[in-house]
Design an enzyme around this catalytic site. Structure first.
Site, PDB file in Angstrom:
ATOM      1  N   LYS A 228       0.858  -1.191   0.000  1.00  0.00           N
ATOM      2  CA  LYS A 228       0.000   0.000   0.000  1.00  0.00           C
ATOM      3  C   LYS A 228       0.889   1.233   0.000  1.00  0.00           C
ATOM      4  O   LYS A 228       1.390   1.653   1.032  1.00  0.00           O
ATOM      5  CB  LYS A 228      -0.932   0.041   1.215  1.00  0.00           C
ATOM      6  CG  LYS A 228      -2.044   1.071   0.995  1.00  0.00           C
ATOM      7  CD  LYS A 228      -2.470   1.788   2.252  1.00  0.00           C
ATOM      8  CE  LYS A 228      -1.649   3.004   2.576  1.00  0.00           C
ATOM      9  NZ  LYS A 228      -1.655   4.106   1.621  1.00  0.00           N
ATOM     10  N   GLY A 281       6.713   4.918   8.111  1.00  0.00           N
ATOM     11  CA  GLY A 281       5.876   6.107   8.175  1.00  0.00           C
ATOM     12  C   GLY A 281       5.951   6.728   9.548  1.00  0.00           C
ATOM     13  O   GLY A 281       6.941   6.558  10.276  1.00  0.00           O
ATOM     14  N   GLY A 286       2.408   3.934  13.069  1.00  0.00           N
ATOM     15  CA  GLY A 286       3.144   2.705  13.412  1.00  0.00           C
ATOM     16  C   GLY A 286       2.627   2.072  14.696  1.00  0.00           C
ATOM     17  O   GLY A 286       2.453   0.857  14.786  1.00  0.00           O
ATOM     18  N   GLU A 303       9.531   1.135  10.598  1.00  0.00           N
ATOM     19  CA  GLU A 303      10.550   2.182  10.384  1.00  0.00           C
ATOM     20  C   GLU A 303       9.822   3.500  10.585  1.00  0.00           C
ATOM     21  O   GLU A 303       9.049   3.918   9.713  1.00  0.00           O
ATOM     22  CB  GLU A 303      11.124   2.108   8.959  1.00  0.00           C
ATOM     23  CG  GLU A 303      11.853   0.819   8.621  1.00  0.00           C
ATOM     24  CD  GLU A 303      13.230   0.729   9.240  1.00  0.00           C
ATOM     25  OE1 GLU A 303      13.684   1.719   9.848  1.00  0.00           O
ATOM     26  OE2 GLU A 303      13.840  -0.340   9.151  1.00  0.00           O
ATOM     27  N   CYS A 337      13.368  10.717   7.165  1.00  0.00           N
ATOM     28  CA  CYS A 337      13.406  10.336   8.587  1.00  0.00           C
ATOM     29  C   CYS A 337      14.817  10.423   9.152  1.00  0.00           C
ATOM     30  O   CYS A 337      14.999  10.447  10.363  1.00  0.00           O
ATOM     31  CB  CYS A 337      12.877   8.922   8.734  1.00  0.00           C
ATOM     32  SG  CYS A 337      13.683   7.807   7.591  1.00  0.00           S
ATOM     33  N   GLU A 434       9.920  16.123  14.938  1.00  0.00           N
ATOM     34  CA  GLU A 434      10.497  16.061  13.597  1.00  0.00           C
ATOM     35  C   GLU A 434       9.880  17.175  12.740  1.00  0.00           C
ATOM     36  O   GLU A 434       8.664  17.182  12.523  1.00  0.00           O
ATOM     37  CB  GLU A 434      10.109  14.686  13.045  1.00  0.00           C
ATOM     38  CG  GLU A 434      10.903  14.152  11.929  1.00  0.00           C
ATOM     39  CD  GLU A 434      10.365  12.769  11.504  1.00  0.00           C
ATOM     40  OE1 GLU A 434       9.196  12.438  11.756  1.00  0.00           O
ATOM     41  OE2 GLU A 434      11.158  12.045  10.907  1.00  0.00           O
TER      42      GLU A 434
END
Ligand code: NAP
Length: 532
Positions: A228, A281, A286, A303, A337, A434
């Site tokens: 996906k 993502g 997650g 991740e 990331c 982030e």
């Protein structure tokens, strides 16, 4: 690619248009008033038309080797973030299509997993070659839908393909073990076997590499996959799926569904046939997937987001530190990331670094990814710009000082000025979360211990960078950092041959390298008794 193209109508992604046509299936990407360069739009349109007539732009999902519309006929727009133009409409799928993709992957698993490793390896190798043969077209497709500069996009195609090449080789090295038995009439073996059907959910920032980093080891082990991709960047994934068929990877081994993320995710989580969820993502999604996988006790790898410190010590080579920090911060407009999220600079070199770094950042050319010499493209959408703006406002309101940039770029759309902000403190949003944009916050520190404490003061633990001329310090600090990856005097360190993954809330498991295979394998112990 030898495929029929689809009709492309160039429109702008406008909120009224979106809500009219797509309802729940669409998140508007561009909502602000924008300036819009006609020249930019024309370039993108001619690239899109060329790719379309060559069969590179697919509009349907890919289930059991067949191009498939959403069962209710819904579509979503895929837009160019540099121009706002609609590239195409793709099928907006949900749970029913995902269940069929799982069924197809399950059926194909029975035969794909039985092929010899050499046979799987040959087909993966062919897939790698086809992607490399078409790296320019795939790079153009990526720049169209994601916005990154063309050179960077073509670089990602090579990087993404490198996982397929690496795992084509690794397929032949899935070794088991023979264990010395405690009883003389027994012989003990360990077999490694493919886990089964894999659900792979990927983000928009690396439209190809985040897919191949999962799909290549899965296929190499004998697994089959339902992918996906992000609804924002499905086109590169669909083109890669088409090439997998041309490479002889059987229908049903690689399926692609896109559209309603939570419906697709729920179907993958609920299915007992899906034995593994691999996700790249945000940390929030997650965590949801990890909780959801508990219902059927699936293997999970994640991740997730980072908050990378980039530590510049007084003893660093200034040129090396400048080059490395620029590369890790501004790649993909700061939307990775592993991008430096906090630049920690020791007090003795702080002023010199801040001034040289600001000068280098000022020289960066911002523009459409197809433009000559462009080093920074647009951000992915309006929401990304608003997030960057709010982080910068928060920092300024708490006493930070903008050295360069600090606002939306005059190009309009989702372009944001490459930005350097000094006097950033640990409590500001720029340090805590982030930013995922082209903003480099500078924080000052006194001692090595201070730097380590500040660097580890976060729930994230993906990538960290240090710049120093001392070999002793580089070891000491690398060992003390609570991060899955550490770059010493280097800003770009990801490679297919090394393990990639995070500690703490940045994730679980590793991708790439020999360790990446383990994520798709079950360990089976076999005891042969009465052997005397
Ligand atoms: P995101 O919002 O979590 O989306 C990632 C993927 O999950 C997309 O395909 C998205 O679909 C899908 N998704 C969203 N909600 C879902 C749900 N409820 N169930 C199932 N799937 C769902 O993240 P993003 O904004 O695209 O990507 C940026 C984040 O990824 C950053 O935090 C970045 O650090 C992280 N990242 C991590 C790595 C790494 O290796 N650690 C690499 C790259 C990026 P739609 O897009 O279609 O909604």
């Amino acid at each position: 690619m030898g495929l029929g193209g689809i009709g492309i109508a160039f429109r702008r992604c406008s909120p009224s248009f979106l809500s009219m046509r797509f309802g729940a299936c669409h998140q508007p990407r561009f909502t602000s008033a924008v300036m819009f360069s006609h020249q930019m739009s024309t370039n993108a349109e001619s690239v899109a038309a060329r790719l379309n007539s060559a069969g590179f732009i697919r509009s349907q999902g890919f289930i059991g080797g067949k191009w498939t519309d959403a069962y209710d006929g819904k579509t979503i727009e895929v837009c160019n973030p540099a121009t706002g133009g609609v590239i195409t409409n793709v099928s907006c799928m949900g749970g029913r299509e995902t269940n069929d993709a799982i069924a197809s992957a399950h059926e194909t698993f029975l035969s794909w997993s039985k092929l010899t490793a050499a046979e799987r390896s040959k087909r993966l190798r062919k897939w790698y070659e086809l992607i490399m043969d078409h790296k320019d077209e795939l790079g153009q497709l990526m720049t169209l839908e994601q916005g990154k500069p063309l050179k960077e996009a073509i670089g990602e195609v090579s990087y993404g393909a490198s996982f397929i090449e690496f795992y084509a080789e690794e397929a032949k090295r899935v070794y088991g073990d023979i264990i010395p038995a405690a009883m003389s009439d027994r012989r003990l073996f360990v077999l490694k076997q493919p886990v089964g059907v894999v659900g792979a959910i990927t983000p928009w920032n690396f439209p190809l590499a985040m897919i191949t980093r999962k799909v290549a080891p899965a296929l190499a082990c004998g697994c089959t996959v339902v992918v996906k991709p992000s609804e924002l960047t499905p086109l590169t994934a669909l083109a890669a799926a088409e090439l997998s068929i041309q490479a002889g990877i059987p229908p049903g081994a690689v399926n692609v569904v896109m559209g309603n993320a939570s419906d697709i995710g729920d179907a993958l989580l609920a299915s007992p046939q899906v034995r593994k969820i691999t996700f790249t993502g945000s940390t929030a999604v997650g965590k949801k997937l990890m909780a959801g996988a508990a219902g059927t006790v699936k293997k999970v790898s994640l991740e997730l987001g980072g908050n990378a410190p980039c530590i510049i010590f007084d003893d660093a080579d200034l040129d090396v530190a400048l080059k490395g920090t620029l590369a890790t911060k501004f790649r993909n407009s700061g939307q990775t990331c592993v991008c430096a999220n906090r630049v920690l600079v020791q007090e003795g070199i702080y002023d010199k670094f801040a001034s040289a770094f600001s000068k280098a950042v000022e020289d960066m050319k911002v523009g459409d990814g197809f433009g000559e010499g462009v080093g920074q493209g647009p951000l992915i959408n309006d929401a990304a710009v608003r997030k960057v703006e709010s982080f910068v406002e928060d920092a300024i309101s708490k006493g930070a000082k903008v050295l360069i940039g600090g606002k939306k770029h005059s190009l309009g759309m989702t372009f944001y000025e490459p930005t350097v902000i000094a006097d950033v403190k640990s409590e500001m949003l720029l340090s805590r979360e982030e930013v995922f944009g082209p903003v480099a916050p500078l924080l000052k520190f006194k001692t090595e211990e201070d730097a380590i404490r500040m660097a580890n003061d976060t729930n994230a633990g993906l990538a960290a960078y240090i710049f120093t001329s001392s070999i002793q310090r580089s070891w000491r600090v690398s060992e003390a950092l609570e991060y899955g990856l550490v770059g010493v005097n280097e800003g770009i360190i990801s490679t297919e041959v090394a393990p990639f993954g995070g500690m703490k809330q940045s994730g679980l498991g590793r991708e790439g390298s020999k360790y990446g295979m383990d994520e798709y394998l079950e360990i089976k112990y076999v005891c042969l008794g009465n052997m005397n």
